[in-house]
Design a protein around this motif. Sequence first.
Motif, short mmCIF file in Angstrom:
data_model
loop_
_atom_site.label_atom_id
_atom_site.label_comp_id
_atom_site.label_asym_id
_atom_site.label_seq_id
_atom_site.Cartn_x
_atom_site.Cartn_y
_atom_site.Cartn_z
N THR A 669 -9.07 6.23 -3.52
CA THR A 669 -8.67 7.51 -3.52
C THR A 669 -8.11 7.56 -1.91
N GLY A 670 -7.86 8.95 -1.82
CA GLY A 670 -7.42 9.22 -0.69
C GLY A 670 -5.93 9.01 -0.31
N HIS A 671 -5.83 9.71 1.05
CA HIS A 671 -4.25 9.20 1.47
C HIS A 671 -3.41 9.83 0.30
N GLU A 672 -3.38 11.10 0.13
CA GLU A 672 -2.69 11.52 -1.01
C GLU A 672 -1.61 12.41 -0.27
N TYR A 673 -0.80 12.14 0.77
CA TYR A 673 0.32 12.87 1.37
C TYR A 673 1.65 12.79 0.64
N GLY A 674 2.02 13.84 0.51
CA GLY A 674 3.27 14.08 -0.08
C GLY A 674 3.37 13.95 -1.52
N THR A 675 2.04 14.34 -2.28
CA THR A 675 1.84 14.51 -3.44
C THR A 675 1.63 15.64 -3.96
N GLY A 676 1.64 16.81 -2.89
CA GLY A 676 1.20 18.15 -3.31
C GLY A 676 0.07 18.68 -2.93
N LYS A 677 -0.80 17.79 -2.65
CA LYS A 677 -2.09 18.10 -2.28
C LYS A 677 -2.60 18.16 -0.94
N ASP A 678 -1.44 18.07 -0.08
CA ASP A 678 -1.82 18.23 1.34
C ASP A 678 -1.21 19.39 2.12
N GLY A 679 -0.97 20.35 1.10
CA GLY A 679 -0.49 21.47 1.66
C GLY A 679 1.09 21.70 1.80
N LYS A 680 1.76 20.37 1.56
CA LYS A 680 3.25 20.36 1.70
C LYS A 680 3.77 20.26 0.36
N GLU A 681 5.19 20.56 0.23
CA GLU A 681 5.94 20.39 -1.04
C GLU A 681 5.63 18.87 -1.53
N LYS A 682 5.52 18.71 -2.78
CA LYS A 682 5.46 17.63 -3.31
C LYS A 682 6.70 16.70 -3.17
N LEU A 683 6.75 15.42 -2.93
CA LEU A 683 7.93 14.66 -3.01
C LEU A 683 8.60 14.46 -4.27
N THR A 684 9.99 14.28 -4.34
CA THR A 684 10.51 14.17 -5.61
C THR A 684 10.50 12.65 -5.67
N GLU A 685 10.66 12.25 -6.83
CA GLU A 685 10.95 10.56 -7.11
C GLU A 685 11.87 9.84 -6.00
N GLN A 686 13.05 10.69 -5.99
CA GLN A 686 13.96 10.05 -5.13
C GLN A 686 13.62 10.21 -3.36
N GLU A 687 12.90 11.17 -3.15
CA GLU A 687 12.52 11.15 -1.86
C GLU A 687 11.48 10.06 -1.35
N ARG A 688 10.61 9.73 -2.50
CA ARG A 688 9.87 8.55 -2.54
C ARG A 688 10.67 7.29 -2.09
N TRP A 689 11.58 7.08 -2.89
CA TRP A 689 12.59 5.81 -2.81
C TRP A 689 13.13 5.70 -1.52
N ASP A 690 13.72 7.15 -1.01
CA ASP A 690 13.94 7.17 0.28
C ASP A 690 13.31 6.69 1.30
N LEU A 691 11.90 7.11 1.14
CA LEU A 691 11.19 6.68 2.11
C LEU A 691 10.75 5.32 2.01
N ILE A 692 10.50 4.71 1.22
CA ILE A 692 10.32 3.31 1.17
C ILE A 692 11.37 2.72 1.58
N GLU A 693 12.65 3.07 1.47
CA GLU A 693 13.77 2.31 2.11
C GLU A 693 13.75 2.26 3.61
N TYR A 694 13.50 3.61 4.11
CA TYR A 694 13.33 3.67 5.55
C TYR A 694 12.09 2.72 6.03
N ILE A 695 11.13 2.72 5.34
CA ILE A 695 9.87 2.17 5.92
C ILE A 695 10.21 0.44 6.15
N LYS A 696 11.10 0.08 5.20
CA LYS A 696 11.75 -1.29 5.32
C LYS A 696 12.16 -1.60 6.52
N THR A 697 12.75 -0.76 7.19
CA THR A 697 13.44 -0.74 8.64
C THR A 697 12.59 -0.80 9.55
N LEU A 698 11.42 -0.42 9.55
CA LEU A 698 10.44 -0.33 10.66
C LEU A 698 9.98 -1.54 11.32
#
Length: 698
Positions: A669-698
């Motif tokens: 459970t928990g760490h549900e950020y970007g899922t619409g449960k954190d008071g922010k707009e829910k990430l789209t599927e494409q935005e999730r893939w974009d985010l994962i691609e960026y995390i690869k560069t860190l």
Amino acid sequence: MFIIKAIVGLFHWIRRNFRTLLKFKIVFAIILLVILAAGKTYQRWDDDPERGAIAVTNGANGENYSTPVYLDQGWSEADSLWFYNTTQGSGLLPYDFYLALEQVDSTELLRANNNIDKFRYLPQKPTFFNPDGLAVGFVKETYQGNDYMGYTCAACHTGQVNYKGKAIRIDGGPAMADMVGFLTAMEKSLEQTQTDPQKRERFVKAVLALKNNYSSEEQILKDLKKWGDTIELYNTVNHSHLDYGYARLDAFGRIYNRVLEHMINKAQLKLALMQITTPEDKRMLNEEQVDAILEGINETIIGDVQFALIMERLGSTKGKLPGLNQRDQLRVREVIFNEPNAPVSYPFLWDITHSDYVQWNALAANAGVGPLGRNTGEVIGVFGILDWKAQESRFSLSALITGEKAKKHTIDFKSSIDLTNLGRIESHLNSLQSPVWPQEILGKVDRETAKRGELVYNEYCASCHQVIERDNWDRLVVANMSSIDVVGTDPTMATNSVAYTGYAGNFESVYQETDVGSVVVQKRAPVVQVLTAATKGAVATPDADKWVVRRVADWAYMLGKSFFDNEIRPSVKSGNYKPDTTANPYQSLLSYKARSLNGIWATAPYLHNGSVPNLWTLLLPVEERPTEFCVGNREFDPVNVGFNADGCDKTDPKDKRRFIVEPLGNHNTGHEYGTGKDGKEKLTEQERWDLIEYIKTL
């Protein structure tokens, strides 16, 4: 007093002969430089180009992989091998025993590469500092003239990922090790070696042939029982209803129990035994039985050997002994110890020396001598030989800083813990960098997609997960804390760290500093207080294996170096957490930290308890995350970024690779950020893939 007089006398001699010494300062400087240069040269003699790594065929879970390669993490071949093979003072088993011990129902050695691989430790070939070819992080420790096999930091903090037959070793990465399985196998091997005549005969011959610490069969058999009882005691005390499986360990719970075992005194133990009740609320033991159990037991310090004897007496029916069954013996354990039921992923080590707070719940501040204390506590947990004993009250630094100076007895914290090497290891980690995504093996990063992902990261992640330059020598990594109520992840590890209690032994009624003032350690106290005091005592005790002048000089140098060389300064914790108060001086520990995500691609499974298999599922709402997946496979999934979570036999409850998100301790459970449960707009599927691609560069 002798040590203090010796230091004072040395000071006066230097003052009287200062001018003479000044004339020879150049000579002294040259000699010092030669000694330091020789030490550095010797440290780099082990420079095998493959860093001791070997290929594996027909490995566990059907894995085959080529000789592992290494990424550029700021370390040379010699740097990696030094980290693998530098002892910290751990003594799990006599070294000769480990070399000769066979597996259960087999003549194959317990340390055989295929068996080591089964427990997901990393096999190695012999190299200069590892002539017997022990696995990564397994090392020979010498203490008081005897050799032992123990763990180094590398056993739990060296990782590996495989992809299509190619293997990548990750220095400082989380291990996939099943330590509990390995120690259980060791216990069974030691037991069968005692009871099987043929196995026992082969073992004795093999140990004698080493011509090392043992010269007679009688001596071997005596120690075989002693160490068999010790390992059995450790496994019994730390038995948990929750199966850790691979890649996890409740290190805190086990460190806590080991401290309690060595701190409880005889009077407190008698009190504990007299309080145990049956399900019908009747005393389980009478006073006559308790006195028989405790006959001949030390008054102040008990420790491994005597606790093993106590556990043996609990199950015996001789004389007035009670003959308890296994279930009732566990009731005894529950009164004295705490169940280590909060396994967590092995943390990665890059940036650790650049961090303000470490541990999942930021228990350890990293300023001043904090790293030395943290690492000392770790060695207490991973089988440092603790020859702690009571002595008539007299001045000692350990008694002073633990608050025992007014006690009738004080504790002599003599042990195998190597404070000098702990300081050297911490300094060595200063140059370790996070691994960069290996595009030539795992596939190229889509830079355009990653650029879009950076915008998502800045909006949803950056407020907690700081972006740093991995090779910036001056980087400072801030642990952003989130209360367990805020982040919503499994609370067990954090709550155990605060709520677990135990008998304080000789620390009863001493004062201990906290961030909100002094507290008095009570008879039954939070274990964090007992651990803090014991760690201080161990840090204040010079290495027992060195002659007196070098012992004090090394200790003083290391303490000073730890304090003055540490660039981390004391600071208030950052984040959204409940601060400590006088009513709850450890309340801030009821939180988890978010740290920089550089190199995070190589550290699956995710969340502090390893309950999410890959980054893609971490970005999903809890109800869409898998409730069961496979751990123990090293095959990497470069799309979802994590290990391949398939391949288990989900119908076989004995398949240790199965991870099920129940019970508490395993919750995803928990760490549900970007899922619409954190008071922010829910990430789209494409935005999730974009985010994962960026995390690869860190």
